[in-house]
Design an enzyme around this catalytic site. Structure first.
Site, PDB file in Angstrom:
ATOM      1  CD1 TRP A  89      47.983  42.634  43.685  1.00 38.48           C
ATOM      2  CD2 TRP A  89      46.848  44.047  42.196  1.00 38.48           C
ATOM      3  NE1 TRP A  89      47.312  43.917  44.465  1.00 38.48           N
ATOM      4  CE2 TRP A  89      46.843  44.696  43.463  1.00 38.48           C
ATOM      5  CE3 TRP A  89      46.382  44.326  41.094  1.00 38.48           C
ATOM      6  CZ2 TRP A  89      45.849  45.787  43.632  1.00 38.48           C
ATOM      7  CZ3 TRP A  89      45.977  45.766  41.124  1.00 38.48           C
ATOM      8  CH2 TRP A  89      45.530  46.373  42.525  1.00 38.48           C
TER       9      TRP A  89
ATOM     10  CG  ASP B   3      53.443  42.857  40.117  1.00 34.83           C
ATOM     11  OD1 ASP B   3      53.966  43.779  40.738  1.00 34.83           O
ATOM     12  OD2 ASP B   3      51.940  42.838  40.238  1.00 34.83           O
TER      13      ASP B   3
ATOM     14  CE  LYS C 116      50.174  48.789  46.543  1.00 31.67           C
ATOM     15  NZ  LYS C 116      49.963  47.941  45.122  1.00 31.67           N
TER      16      LYS C 116
END
Ligand SMILES: *Cc1c(COP(=O)(O)O)cnc(C)c1O
Length: 356
Positions: A100, A167, A191
């Site tokens: 990511w 993030d 998530k």
């Protein structure tokens, strides 16, 4: 019986949230209309989004501190682009701790010079780099608090005077942090907060307005701040369900409560991974994630046998990400301790069978 759901994302949600969300689809607020067929500008929905935004700030302890919470679209991946579009003038620093982070770096490169301050790519991202120096002439520094794929988690964050962007897709609302250290936090809902379809962005208002380029309305944070997260039709169901999860968390005792449960769950599983001679963890111990535990069989030839066993035990979503293989047990907020116990029981049963 509901499966023990270790899915990495979209992930498990609390049973009571699923019940309430289903009810709202049929009849929202006893108005004889569905949540997904009323105007997003009607009072019942405006109340929902307001409540969700306020709960997010409240749980993060960021109320009245100059932050705004937004529910945007485009996923966390959209934020890789949007953060750079809005905040990168010349140069930004990135900590590269996995897939990511790498994707965030790729997008940011479209807008300026990117300094990869440190990276753990050389060892397939099995640790979090430490003792790096952040240059002082950056527009911001970007990091990923929890590496969903590799099972590593930042246990501390750098002290720096440049704006800190994080993030937090896979560990937001899971542990106590001083969230006021961050200038912008983003997290895809799916998530640890809700269903897919919305992304929470928590932004310190004062960091905006410093880039020279023109920013298209839909990619401009200021547009959404000015319109109270309702510039265009927001993803009403994802926001409503996220609100329900945040409410659930608040009623339980907020982040301080859930952090203790999360520590219990991960301690139970890692203890078994370390004790059981058939398995080994893939992330360095001090950087192990409390959300996603990655591990593998020492003898890959036993894979089919183990897979059959855990599937029989009503367990779902244990396969590792394709880029690292092995297994990954995601233990997000809504996963009960007894599900982790069920997995540990299977690992012990597997060991017993192997000895026969
Ligand atoms: C899943 C994930 C993403 C990507 O999220 P999308 O909403 O699918 O774009 C980004 N960062 C982290 C840390 C993730 O876990």
């Amino acid at each position: 019986m509901k499966k023990h759901n270790f899915s990495a994302g979209p992930c498990i949600l609390p049973e009571e949230v699923l019940q309430k969300a289903s009810q709202a689809i049929l009849n929202f607020n006893d108005d004889d209309l569905s949540l997904i067929e009323i105007s997003h500008r009607s009072k019942p929905f405006v109340d929902v989004i307001e409540k969700a935004r306020n709960l997010a700030l409240e749980l993060l302890n960021l109320e009245n501190k100059g932050y705004t919470a937004l529910f945007l679209q485009g996923g966390a991946s959209g934020q890789f682009l949007m953060t750079a579009y809005n905040l990168l003038n010349k140069k930004a620093g990135y900590l590269n701790t996995g897939t990511w982070s790498s994707k965030a770096i790729k997008e940011a490169k479209l807008f300026g010079e990117i300094v990869e301050v440190a990276s753990s790519e050389n060892t397939n991202f099995n640790y979090i780099p430490k003792n790096y120096t952040i240059p002082t002439d950056l527009d911001y520094f970007h990091c990923t608090s929890n590496n969903t794929i590799y099972g590593t988690q930042m246990k501390s964050f750098p002290e720096t005077d440049v704006p800190l962007i994080c993030d937090m897709s896979s560990d937001i609302f899971s542990r106590q942090l001083d969230f006021s250290k961050f200038d912008l936090i983003y997290a895809g809902a799916q998530k640890n907060m809700g269903p897919a379809g919305t992304t929470l962005v928590v932004i310190k208002n004062e960091i905006l307005g410093k880039v020279e380029r023109e920013i298209p309305s839909m990619l401009n944070y200021q547009t959404f701040i000015d319109k109270e997260s309702m510039f265009n039709t927001p993803p009403v169901f994802a926001i409503y369900t996220s609100m329900l999860t945040l409410e659930w968390l608040k009623n339980l005792g907020g982040i301080p409560f859930i952090e203790k449960v999360n520590e219990q769950k991960s301690a139970l599983l890692y203890a078994e991974i370390d004790r059981n001679k058939l398995f080994e963890g893939t992330a360095q111990k001090e950087d192990r994630s409390h959300m996603n535990a990655t591990f593998k069989l020492k003898n890959e030839a036993l894979k089919n046998e183990f897979d059959t066993l855990w599937k029989q035990a009503n367990i779902n979503g244990l396969e590792g990400h394709r880029s690292i293989g092995g297994y990954r047990a995601s233990m997000y907020n809504a996963l009960p301790l007894y599900s982790v116990q069920a997995l540990v029981d299977v690992m012990q049963e597997f060991e017993r069978i192997q000895k026969l």
